[in-house]
Design an enzyme around this catalytic site. Sequence first.
Site, PDB file in Angstrom:
ATOM      1  CG  ASN A  65     -89.312  71.633  27.495  1.00 39.08           C
ATOM      2  OD1 ASN A  65     -90.379  71.061  27.320  1.00 39.08           O
ATOM      3  ND2 ASN A  65     -88.931  72.669  26.745  1.00 39.08           N
ATOM      4  CB  ALA A 105     -94.725  75.568  22.110  1.00 38.89           C
ATOM      5  CG  ASP A 147     -86.364  80.098  28.257  1.00 41.07           C
ATOM      6  OD1 ASP A 147     -87.316  80.423  27.520  1.00 41.07           O
ATOM      7  OD2 ASP A 147     -86.474  79.885  29.477  1.00 41.07           O
ATOM      8  CE  LYS A 170     -71.325  60.140  21.467  1.00 38.87           C
ATOM      9  NZ  LYS A 170     -71.185  58.716  21.675  1.00 38.87           N
ATOM     10  CG  ASP A 189     -91.050  85.256  24.207  1.00 38.11           C
ATOM     11  OD1 ASP A 189     -92.135  84.848  23.748  1.00 38.11           O
ATOM     12  OD2 ASP A 189     -90.825  85.350  25.424  1.00 38.11           O
ATOM     13  CB  ILE A 190     -92.981  82.114  19.361  1.00 38.09           C
ATOM     14  CG1 ILE A 190     -91.713  81.400  18.900  1.00 38.09           C
ATOM     15  CG2 ILE A 190     -94.072  82.042  18.303  1.00 38.09           C
ATOM     16  CD1 ILE A 190     -91.808  79.888  18.849  1.00 38.09           C
ATOM     17  CG  PHE A 217    -100.252  77.901  28.463  1.00 37.92           C
ATOM     18  CD1 PHE A 217    -100.837  78.098  27.227  1.00 37.92           C
ATOM     19  CD2 PHE A 217    -100.888  77.089  29.389  1.00 37.92           C
ATOM     20  CE1 PHE A 217    -102.041  77.485  26.906  1.00 37.92           C
ATOM     21  CE2 PHE A 217    -102.089  76.466  29.086  1.00 37.92           C
ATOM     22  CZ  PHE A 217    -102.670  76.668  27.842  1.00 37.92           C
ATOM     23  CE  LYS A 275     -93.389  85.425  27.781  1.00 45.39           C
ATOM     24  NZ  LYS A 275     -92.523  84.489  27.104  1.00 45.39           N
TER      25      LYS A 275
HETATM   26  O1  C5P Z   1     -91.256  83.244  29.308  1.00 47.29           O
HETATM   27  P1  C5P Z   1     -91.942  81.937  29.466  1.00 47.29           P
HETATM   28  O2  C5P Z   1     -91.240  80.818  28.761  1.00 47.29           O
HETATM   29  O3  C5P Z   1     -92.293  81.592  30.860  1.00 47.29           O
HETATM   30  O4  C5P Z   1     -93.340  82.168  28.742  1.00 47.29           O
HETATM   31  C1  C5P Z   1     -94.247  81.157  28.505  1.00 47.29           C
HETATM   32  C2  C5P Z   1     -95.145  81.504  27.355  1.00 47.29           C
HETATM   33  O5  C5P Z   1     -94.398  82.082  26.305  1.00 47.29           O
HETATM   34  C3  C5P Z   1     -95.793  80.282  26.739  1.00 47.29           C
HETATM   35  O6  C5P Z   1     -97.029  80.692  26.207  1.00 47.29           O
HETATM   36  C4  C5P Z   1     -94.829  79.888  25.645  1.00 47.29           C
HETATM   37  O7  C5P Z   1     -95.472  79.162  24.614  1.00 47.29           O
HETATM   38  C5  C5P Z   1     -94.355  81.241  25.163  1.00 47.29           C
HETATM   39  N1  C5P Z   1     -92.956  81.260  24.680  1.00 47.29           N
HETATM   40  C6  C5P Z   1     -92.714  81.446  23.328  1.00 47.29           C
HETATM   41  N2  C5P Z   1     -91.423  81.517  22.881  1.00 47.29           N
HETATM   42  C7  C5P Z   1     -90.395  81.427  23.745  1.00 47.29           C
HETATM   43  C8  C5P Z   1     -90.632  81.231  25.108  1.00 47.29           C
HETATM   44  C9  C5P Z   1     -91.929  81.151  25.535  1.00 47.29           C
HETATM   45  O8  C5P Z   1     -93.663  81.525  22.549  1.00 47.29           O
HETATM   46  N3  C5P Z   1     -89.166  81.494  23.285  1.00 47.29           N
END
Ligand code: C5P
Length: 399
Positions: free
Chosen positions: A211, A275, A279, A289, A306-307, A325, A343
């Site tokens: 992205n 970050a 997703d 390739k 989701d970290i 964020f 979260k």
């Molecule tokens: O769910 P979304 O991507 O909108 O959430 C954004 C927040 O979650 C940001 O703080 C991003 O760093 C964190 N995030 C994460 N791991 C993911 C997706 C989002 O830590 N796989």
Amino acid sequence: MKKIKNILLIITGGIAAYKSLELIRRLKDQNINVTCILTKSGSEFVTPLSVASLSGNHVYSDLFNLTDESKMGHIQLSRETDLILVAPATTNIISKMAYGSCDDLASTVLMATDKQVIVVPAMNVRMWHNPATQRNIQMLIKDGVSFIGPDKGDMACGEYGLGRMSETQEIVESILELNLSLLDQPLKNLSALVTAGPTKEQIDPVRFISNESSGKQGYAIAQSLFNMGAQTTLITGPTNIPLPDGPTIVKVNTAEEMLTITEKLLPVDIAVCAAAVSDYKVNKTKITKIKKTGEGISLDLSENPDILKRISKRNSNRPSLVVGFAAETENLKKNAETKLLAKGCDWILANDVSNGKIFGEDNNEITFISKDRLETWDKMSKDSVAMKLSNNISDYFSA
Ligand code: C5P
């Protein structure tokens, strides 16, 4: 906490010098004593008399002025201040600072100082984008010089673009944020991790899912937490911007790698997840390739971990403060509040990214959300957002 009480303001020769007169007043409103150096070309735009009247202090211009040197030598001038602010800063002074030239009082003071220097550039858009200017700025950032702006807009020369001196209010706000951060090291007994940048999920050897995240906001946060004394690690996806100076850096590509490092770094006191994690990841990265088939292909994707959620919901070693964020394109507040709960983090910094806003830009407009607070922060530079967040973090830990 110590506060910035004295600023040495260096006014160099650009049309934006008129703004520095207002700046003097606004700084004085904050009970900051302002002493000014006016360069020779600066005095073509504003007079020593206006600067002296507004600052209430003697104005210094000349390196070889015997009276000035005997009263307050240039070394003393550079040390007897809490901060040096160069506003407006022309291409010329930026270049002189980068190369360490000192052929007048302003450049000599800048060479002799041991204090934090903030540069507020103001110049024509082409001068700003000139590779020499950009090179000099990168050198100065590495040397620990901070920058405010420039802004984008109409220029006095009739052109449009980046190069306008930041608005007075923004400069004052940045200094007030700095006020609470740099002088003391209020986070010195704390540890922090920051995730930043995009992640890169490989499809085949030459293609990937990623992205537009530039990493600027996360890098600025890592820098300011470090500046405030926190033992800071930045875990970054691939970016093209200079790395912050000081924090430990761990470079990763994928979300899985980011998660592994994040969990390895625990326990920490503070985790800021800035970050833009992809997703989805590709289930089986192709070793060769992918060729065109004429029929299209479908990718087999699965969701990435989701970290932010994983560390927020940990039973053991959960950081005391977890900040996330939320980049939203609609219903900013409502979606961010829902995200805070889903979260399990403590604070969310939400921003509106509709129509590609914010990504890669230098400014950010934040809505701060916690369980019991909702604040709309003024539009400000990503550096100022970082400092404001760090000050909030400092208040949180000192409370
Ligand atoms: O769910 P979304 O991507 O909108 O959430 C954004 C927040 O979650 C940001 O703080 C991003 O760093 C964190 N995030 C994460 N791991 C993911 C997706 C989002 O830590 N796989």
